[in-house]
Structures are given as C-alpha cells and as structure tokens.
Motif scaffolding. Structure first.
Motif, short mmCIF file in Angstrom:
data_model
loop_
_atom_site.label_atom_id
_atom_site.label_comp_id
_atom_site.label_asym_id
_atom_site.label_seq_id
_atom_site.Cartn_x
_atom_site.Cartn_y
_atom_site.Cartn_z
N PHE A 1 95.12 -62.42 -24.02
CA PHE A 1 96.43 -62.02 -23.49
C PHE A 1 96.65 -60.52 -23.52
CE2 PHE A 1 97.07 -66.46 -24.83
CZ PHE A 1 97.39 -66.97 -23.58
N LYS A 2 95.62 -59.78 -23.91
CA LYS A 2 95.76 -58.32 -23.89
C LYS A 2 95.38 -57.79 -22.51
CE LYS A 2 95.27 -57.23 -28.72
NZ LYS A 2 94.36 -56.78 -29.74
N PRO A 3 95.87 -56.60 -22.16
CA PRO A 3 95.53 -56.08 -20.83
C PRO A 3 94.04 -55.74 -20.72
CG PRO A 3 96.75 -54.47 -22.11
CD PRO A 3 96.81 -55.74 -22.87
N GLN A 4 93.56 -55.75 -19.47
CA GLN A 4 92.15 -55.44 -19.23
C GLN A 4 91.85 -53.99 -19.53
OE1 GLN A 4 91.56 -56.12 -15.14
NE2 GLN A 4 92.33 -58.19 -15.21
N VAL A 5 90.60 -53.71 -19.82
CA VAL A 5 90.20 -52.32 -20.05
C VAL A 5 89.37 -51.78 -18.89
CG1 VAL A 5 90.27 -52.45 -22.55
CG2 VAL A 5 88.19 -53.09 -21.37
N THR A 6 89.06 -52.66 -17.93
CA THR A 6 88.19 -52.24 -16.84
C THR A 6 88.92 -51.31 -15.87
OG1 THR A 6 87.32 -54.43 -16.99
CG2 THR A 6 86.58 -53.14 -15.15
#
Lengths: 376, 330, 161, 175
Positions: free
Chosen positions: C27-32
C-alpha cells in the motif's frame, strides 16, 4: 544421509552425469561456469571454469601510464569499484611517497564504505534471488539506488567511479553530499531492521542456511579466502584492522565474526557489516576536516622510484592486494591484482563436495562472487 | 436424466473452459500487478490501460512461436504432457458448485472425483520432465513426484477429516450445511474439531505444494533448474503449462472455499450467491500470490520433512481428534 | 518436543511477520520513475561522452588542438587535428574525432584540458544500429549546431570545473 | 609457532644457511627506450625486515627456487595463509621472479617470498600440496608467464582459452 557418507568415501552408487551450471544459468550471476558431476541431486565434483570475461587488466597496466590505469580499477569489481581504486592509488602513493591530505582520506573512507553498503545490498538481493525470494532484491535495489544517486552526483558515474587520484580525490564533496549521506544513514538503520524481520528471521531461509555449506577456518587459511567468508568462519581478519590504511585507525567500528562457518554466518557477517559501515560513515562525516582534497606537488607524469610495493584494502568481498613493480618509468613495470573473489571461489570445489544442488548454489551465493573480479 | 442434460453439460463445459482461460490470462495480469505492488513498482503499464491487454499480447506471442520438440525427446509424450496437465483441472471444476444451481454436474462423489483427476497432474508434469531429454527436467520430474506424493497424503487426511465432519461427498451438500452466519462455516466448526483453523492451514499449505507454487516451486526452481520440467517447452506448449498452473490454483482455492469457507454462502446468512463464492476464492488466490512474493524457496529435504514429519502427524491427529469428538458428542 | 513446538511457533510467527511487511509495502507508493514518460534530471557532474565548448565571445570552439586530451586518453579514442591560420594567435581545431566505441567515459580528457575546451554532455540516450555512428567528429557536431543562448554558458563552465 | 617476525626471519635464515649463496644478478646494459626493467638494487641479505608503511609487507625473503617448498611448509606451520603467487619477468636479466605473498589471519604480518628462475628454463616445484589455494595461483602464473610448477596436478590454463600457447605477461609478448 547415507548417500553423503558414500560420496565422501569416494564411491558412487549409480551412474553419474555432468550438468553445466553456467556460463548462462540463472544462478551464476555473470559468466561463471560450474562443471558439476552429479550423482542424482548430490554433487560429486563441482569444477569452476572461469575466464569467460578475462580482459588481462594486468597487461593493460603495463601498457599505459600510471594515471591511465586508474579507470581500469573501476572495472574489475564493478560493484565495489571504490575499493579497487583505493588499493591502486594507495600502492602508487606508497611507491611515490605521496600523502593525500586528511580531508581526501576521509572522503575516501566515506565513499568506500558507501560503496561497500551498495555492494552488500546487491549481494543481499542476488543471494535471496538464488534462494527463490524475489521481493527482497527489489527492496535492496531501491536502497542501493539512493547510494548510487549520492555517488553519481559526486563522481559523475554510477558504477565505474574513477574518483580517486594520486594524492587525493578529484572532486570535493559539497553540502548536498553530506546531507544526502546523513539522510541515507538515518534511512538505512530502520531498513536493516525491516530486512531482519522480513528475511533473516524467516523460518524457510533459516532452514536453508543454517548448517549448510560449512567452511572451516583452516580451509579459509589454506585457500586464502578472506572477507566475509573468513569472518563467517570465526576468524576476525579484516585488513582495515590488521593493516589499517587511510584513516580507519581513527574510526571506531567492530569486525563482525560468526564462528559457525555456514551460509547463515556469512549472511549475518555481511548484514552486520552494513551496520558497521553506517557507523563508520557517520563518524567520518562528523570528523571530516576542512582543507584541500588534493596533495600539492604531485607531478603530472608520475615516475615512482624503482622497486616493488604492495597495498592491501578490505574490499567488499575480502582482501584486495595490489602489488606494483616500478622501474622508474612513466608506465608500471608490473601490476598485480590479487582479487578476493578469485581466492574465495578456489575453495568451492572442495567445499561443495557431497552437497545437494540447491545447497551448493546457496553456498555459491554466500561466497558473493563477482565474475570480472575473478577473471580480471 | 432429461434430454436437455447433455446440452446443459456441454454448455457448462464450454463455460468452464472460458472461465479457466479468462482467469488464467487475467490471473497472470493480477500476479504481475500484485507482485509489482508488493515490490513497489508499476508492473505492466504499456499495453492497454494499466497493462490490461498484456495477457493477450503474451498469448499472441506464445502462439506465434514454434512448437519445438527437442531431438531425441519422446515426441508423443512430450506433446501429450501439456494436455494431460490441463484436462484434470478442467474436469475438477465441472463438479464445483459456483452457486446452488450453477454447477456443471452435481454428483454425489464430487470430492472423490476432484482427487481422482487431480492425481493425474503429478504424472503429467513428470512426463513432461521425463520426455524432454534434459537433465534439468529429469531432476525436476524426480522432485515433483516425491513432492506431490508427499503432500497428497496430508491433503487427503484433511479431506477425510472434513468428510467425517460433513458426512457427504456431494460438494453442494457440504456448502448447504454451512448456511447461516459465518461461524457456521466449517473453518469455525470447533465443536467437531477444535483444531479446525489449523486443519485449514494444512490444507492451504498442501494446496500450494500440490500446485507447485512458491515457496514450494521445486519443479521450476529457476535459480537451480533453469525452468525445471518445462525447460524444453517453447511457445504454447509452455503456455499451456502456465495456464494449467493457474487453473490448478483456481481449483485449489475453489475447493478450499467449498470445504472450509462456506462456498457460495454469505457470511451474514442472507443474499447468498455466486458473488460470495468468487469473492472468497479470489481472496485465497490473492493470498497465494502474496505468499509467493514474500518467501524464499524451501530446500527439497526441508519440504519433505515438513510433510512427513509435521503435516502428516498433525493431520492424522486432527483426524483422530475429530473422530473421537464426534463419537463422544454423539 | 518442546523445542519443536517452539520452532513451529516462532517459524509461523516469522512467516506472518514477513507477510505483514510485504502487505505494508503493497500500500505504499511506487518508487519507479516511469521512463520514458518521466525522466530524471542528470546530475551536474554526469559523465557522458565529451563535447567541445563554444567560446561565448567568438562563437567558435575554445579548443586550440594542444592534444593534451589525446595524450591523456587511456583508450586512444581521441584524435585532434588543428591548423594555425593567418593572423591568429593560436591554432584552431579542424578535426576532433571521438571513437565512442572505445571510450570508457573515464573523464581523463576533460581533466587534462587546461582551457576547459571540452566538457561532458548530458546525453545518456546513446543507441545505434551501426558502429560508424559512434565515431563522432565533435568539431563538425559543434559547427552544425546553432550557437546556444549566452545565459547557458556560465553554468556549463561550472560543470566542467 | 612464532611470536615475532624476528623469530620468523631467523627461521628463514636457518633455512637458507644450508644453501650456497644466491648468484648475484648479472648487470646487463639496458637499451635506451626499451622497456626491459631495471630492478631496484638488491639488498645484501636475502632475509630482510621491511617497513610496512613504505613497502606494504614486513618480511622480504629471497631464496633459491628449490627452497620454495620448504619455505611454504615453514609458512604453513606458522599459521600463515596464502595470499597470492605471481611472477615478474625480468627480461633484461634473463630471469623470471616468482613472488609468493603470505598474510597471517591472526597477526598483522605480511611476508613476501621470492625466487628467481632462469628465463630459458623457468621451472620450480609446486606448493599446491601444502597450500591447495596455490593451485589456481600457480595455474594463472603458468599461463601468464610460462613458468612451470613441477608436480602441479593440473597445469592447464585457468583464465586464458584452453588452447592458448602464448604467455601474455612476458615482456616480449606482443598482442
């Protein structure tokens, strides 16, 4: 396991067959080939075949000036290039009698340790991938990306830094670097805790690593295995402590040692080393003196006096020794690179005997090999 | 049997095939997207909105590839293996009651039938490994046989436990018995077996092992055996194995839903229907994906140790416990 | 027996902990970074291939073909030619060949240049189907480009330092 | 077990004392421009305690090639670990130098043992019986320099192609 005792006595019950693990195989990161003679799933003999990316760096060193060899040092172990530059620069400085200013030495330590963490993070991810866990790899690469960003902003390159010079470093660090590094240290500590609860404590992983691939301290000594391999076998040998170079003498850190000698011990040594590297970075940032980053009076074309000398550093994979022979010319007479992966792999044939295939690959992963480092 | 029955059955079989095909395709998408989310990356995004057309692109790619039989391989078995692995999963789904009336064949021996056909699965994958004439595939085939045999025993013991608790092999009847609020579901039937949640976990673990899913994916074991039994398969030959893997997951999760989670029954006792069945099934499927992207692979002897030294004794004791409890309470 | 039960308990707990962590990451935001839809800013010191620097006053290349870079290059991938024209104080460059197939992006040439006549480009998107495209004549490249607006210059000289 | 480097140096002296003195290297005039190597003037005694800060090792031992096995045994008995084996081609002097590096895992000791063999017949006994780790190092030295380690179990190329007949680190090798 009676099959195991049969193997150690040299007799095999049935037919054996040969499988080639590599040079293109998911478990050999790079082009290493293991010629495995198997009795079912048990290995009777695993012979490493190397040289697929041999580039003869040592001859290249003899055909270019002392300074021109510097970019090569970033291409031997591409995951921990800083240490290789450090060893070469250290050897030449020792031969030519140059002393880098203290600020440069501190910067070298900070960047080397950052590089060590990034190298261990790649190992962590790749090792877990060998064991079939994919997700930790991407978490580790996410963290490593932060280090690479810091180092890229400083040196201009993400892997092949070529940052150290005879008598110092080529760029001074700025406030962004110091702030970014401090942020990274603060970020990384809780991350390590997360890795421990996600991976280290995992029962599946523990079952796969504890008691698997035991390497004795005596075997390490006879093969010259160093780094996390020998420290995982209960010998607290670390070049940073035994032959302190740069400013490691002024920094307070522990050498993690685990006596078991199994894959888990080597795993824990590396995990603990990352924490110690964070400690070193923090202290070095606190102590970072002001001043120049290049020694004055370093000649443009260097001609070290005739003779030979060595410089050893603790690279991410173990003891790295650079031996140079000078004949007072502008090119080296001989550059010898004693790389840790080479010696660490040489014990594989003996250590892997009688193991099952997945365990042998866990052992291979726990040695943390970088193939260009073996083949040079 | 009325005259419509064969047509009805045919319709259902086509429906099941479509269901399996669609599910396999989009479970690949869900798996990739899910894995991506677990790893904090986007997953497929380029083909269609959110990568929704990715499975179709993958399918076209696989279809366009040559079906290559390696020289020296047993051609007949090599080609038959993908079919053999696909058919049992389809047949198994024919007795699964998606809702009270939505069931292809409401037979009295549904439970038995799923197991009878499910066992073919082992043989099929073994054949694929054996007929490939590849050392990795052979090692993989040997692993699969010992793994699947080892995990079939605790699974059957669990099912026998459930059989005793429910007293029927008709899957629809099993679901009907669990009507009412969710504490009527078999997983919460502590009155017949105080270890019921544990029994469910054993069933789930066995299901993962039987479908060769991580962390029990000894058969594929990429870092050891390249692609295991499927190393030599190219194109749609590999694609069928891929679809069959998801079909088996669906079957396993559907089966777990029926046996333990009240099938199509609603947790509140009202508005039961196919919706609840699918919801429960997909939650289980998601858990399967979640497990895969969390854990490393087990070592082979640990896998067998887990079955023979842990799961079989526990499932056997739950069986005896259930027998005793039921005898005493009656 | 007690040890076994303890192991089962702690083992099960470790599995649940692992699953809890991965679900937390779910549920954490993406890092890409969605390359090529998004791109990152290249750092100031980024070492791309080299390019010649234009003198803001004259609009010509600063380089006067002293060949320091040619000598410094460990891979022998730079060839510089220059002529001394009538009425000019120094030589001016006529040819600056970079064999990028051999270049190892070490930056020795930029370091060797005393007059800051070459710098690293920020061009990281180098791909081609033919080898010849990477044997670049940097002088022709400079000539064919339009002179950049002068405000870009001070920043670039800082980069080269 | 030894307790100091001086003790080790004494043991080496004892080992070497049985030998006839080492031949002094012939002075060969160096052709101008050619990179043939002028070694640093050699120290008088074959066993030298050196300054680690200046050289990177503590003890420098020169001995006859047939003594390397005895030297390796001495190192092994004293708990040293093999660091590396390598060669240096002194073409002008018609000699090849084989350099053995040792480190001690418990103490901070570094020992270098050198032996020179004639360039025409570069042969010396193997130490891979004593240090299995030397096996690979000797294979590497063999393929790079053409130095033959007598009694080595498997003196095939390690990093070069299997059929390589050249020795790239010899000074007269041209690619």
């Amino acid at each position: 396991m009676s099959a195991l005792s049969a193997l150690s006595s040299g007799e095999t019950k049935g037919e054996t067959f040969v499988i080639n693990v590599g040079p293109q195989h998911p478990a050999t990161h790079g082009v290493l080939r293991l010629k495995m003679t198997m009795d079912g799933e048990y290995i009777t003999r695993a012979e490493p075949v190397c040289g697929y990316i041999h580039r003869m760096h040592e001859k290249m060193g003899e055909n270019r000036t002392w300074a021109q060899f510097l970019p090569n040092t970033g291409r031997i172990d591409y995951l921990a290039a800083m240490a290789y530059s450090h060893a070469y620069v250290g050897a030449v400085e020792r031969a030519a009698g140059i002393a880098a200013p203290p600020r440069a030495e501190y910067i070298r330590v900070i960047t080397s340790e950052l590089n060590r963490i990034s190298s261990h993070l790649v190992w962590f991810g790749a090792f877990l991938l060998d064991l079939g866990g994919f997700t930790p790899l991407l978490y580790a690469f996410d963290d490593r990306e932060k280090i690479l960003d810091i180092l890229e902003a400083l040196t201009g390159s993400r892997l092949t830094y070529s940052y150290y010079r005879f008598g110092g470093v080529c760029n001074d660090v700025d406030d962004d670097f110091i702030r970014g590094t401090r942020e990274f240290v603060a970020f990384m500590r809780p991350r390590m805790k997360m890795y421990h609860s996600l991976v280290t404590d995992n029962i599946i992983l523990r079952k796969r690593l504890i008691g698997i691939g035991v390497i004795s301290a005596e075997m390490c000594r006879q093969y010259g295995a160093t780094g996390p391999v020998i420290r995982g076998s209960g010998v607290g040998y670390d070049v940073r402590k035994s032959e302190p170079y740069s400013v490691y003498r002024d920094l307070d850190f522990d050498v993690p040692v685990y006596p078991e000698g199994d894959c888990m011990a080597r795993y824990l040594v590396r995990m603990e080393e990352m924490v110690q590297s964070l400690r070193i970075i923090e202290q070095a940032l606190d102590k970072l003196p002001a001043g120049p980053v290049m020694a004055s009076g370093v000649p443009r074309t260097l001609k070290p006096p005739a003779g030979d000398c060595c410089f050893a550093v603790e690279a991410a994979r173990g003891r790295l020794l650079v031996r140079i022979v000078s004949d007072n010319k502008e090119m080296p007479y001989r550059v010898r690179l004693r790389t840790p992966s080479f010696c660490n792999l040489s014990l594989y044939e003996e250590a892997s005997q009688g193991m099952m295939l997945p365990d042998a690959l866990a052992l291979l992963g726990s040695l943390d090999l970088v193939i260009p480092d073996i083949d040079r | 049997m009325s005259i419509i029955e064969p047509f009805r059955l045919l319709l259902f079989l086509v429906g099941i095939m479509a269901f399996v095909g669609l599910n396999a395709a989009y479970l690949v998408w869900v798996e990739r997207k899910g894995a991506a989310r677990f790893q904090r990356r986007p997953g497929p995004t380029e083909v269609g909105y959110g990568g929704l057309l990715q499975p179709i692109a993958d399918g076209i790619k696989l279809l366009s590839k040559q079906l290559h039989v390696p020289p020296g391989a047993d051609g007949v078995l090599f080609r038959a293996a993908p079919l053999l692995v696909m058919i049992p999963a389809m047949i198994g789904l024919a007795v699964v009651p998606f809702s009270e009336s939505l069931v292809a064949r409401d037979t009295n021996v549904g439970l038995l039938m799923i197991f009878a056909f499910g066992s073919i699965n082992v043989m099929a994958i073994m054949l694929s490994g054996w007929s490939s004439r590849n050392k990795y595939a052979i090692i993989s085939a040997a692993r699969i046989v010992s793994q699947d045999v080892a995990y079939e025993i605790p699974m059957l013991l669990v099912v026998v436990t459930m059989l005793m608790a429910t007293g029927t092999m008709n899957l629809n009847e099993i679901v009907q018995q669990q009507a009412g609020w969710f504490w009527r579901w078999n997983i919460f039937r502590l009155d017949v077996n105080p270890l019921m949640p544990l029994t469910f976990i054993i069933f789930f673990v066995c299901m993962l092992a039987e479908t060769n899913r991580a962390p029990f994916d000894m058969a594929e074991a990429e870092s050891e055996l390249v692609a295991g039994a499927f190393t030599e398969y190219a194109g749609m030959g590999f694609g069928v194995f891929f679809i069959a893997e998801y079909a088996n997951i669906i079957l396993g999760c559907a089966f777990a839903t029926i046996l333990f989670l009240g099938g199509w029954q609603s947790p509140f006792g009202v508005w039961s229907g196919v919706f609840w069945f699918l919801l429960k099934m997909y939650v289980l499927v998601f858990t399967v994906i979640w497990v895969r992207w969390t854990f490393p692979r087990t070592q082979f002897y640990n896998l067998l140790n887990l079955s023979w030294k842990l799961l079989i004794p526990i499932s056997l004791s739950t069986l005896i416990l259930t027998a005793v409890v039921m005898k005493v309470l009656k | 027996m007690k040890a076994l039960l303890k192991e089962i308990g702690s083992g099960f707990h470790s599995l649940v902990t692992g699953m809890r962590i991965t679900l937390g990451q779910f549920f954490k935001p993406q890092v890409t970074v969605h390359y090529p839809h998004e791109t990152l800013k290249m750092p100031v010191r980024f070492r791309g291939h080299i390019e010649l620097v234009r003198d803001p006053q004259t609009g010509k290349a600063i380089c006067f073909a002293c060949k320091a870079c040619e000598k410094a290059c460990p891979s022998d991938c730079i060839i510089v030619e220059g002529v001394k024209r009538e009425g000019e104080r120094r030589k001016s460059v006529t040819e600056f060949k970079l064999d990028f197939t051999k270049c190892s992006l070490c930056g020795s040439c930029v370091e060797a240049c005393k007059s800051e006549a070459i710098r690293f480009s920020k061009d990281y998107n180098l791909a081609s189907v033919s080898k010849e495209e990477f044997i670049m004549d940097l002088f022709k490249r400079l000539e064919s480009e339009q002179p950049k607006p002068p405000q870009a210059q001070p920043e670039q000289s800082k980069e080269a330092a | 077990m030894i307790s100091s480097l001086q003790e080790l140096a004494d043991q080496f002296n004892k080992l070497i004392a049985q030998d006839v003195p080492l031949p002094t290297t012939p002075a060969v005039p160096v052709a101008a421009g050619a990179q043939v190597g002028t070694a640093a003037p050699e120290p008088a005694s074959p066993v030298q305690l050196t300054d680690h800060a200046a050289k990177g090792f503590h003890l420098d031992v020169r001995l006859r090639p047939e003594r390397v096995v005895a030297a390796a045994t001495l190192m092994d008995e004293n708990g040293f670990a093999i660091d590396a084996v390598t060669g240096v081609d002194w073409m002008a002097e018609g000699q090849m130098e084989v350099v053995y590096d040792f480190f001690h895992p418990a103490h901070a000791w570094r020992v270098v043992v050198r032996a020179r063999v004639p360039r025409e017949k570069p042969e010396l006994p193997t130490i891979s019986e004593i240090y299995p780790g030397a096996n690979w190092h000797e294979r590497e030295t063999h393929e790079f320099f053409g130095i033959v380690f007598l009694g080595h179990p498997n003196l095939t190329p390690l990093l070069l192609p299997e059929d390589a007949t050249y020795h790239p680190l010899r000074k007269d090798f041209k690619a």
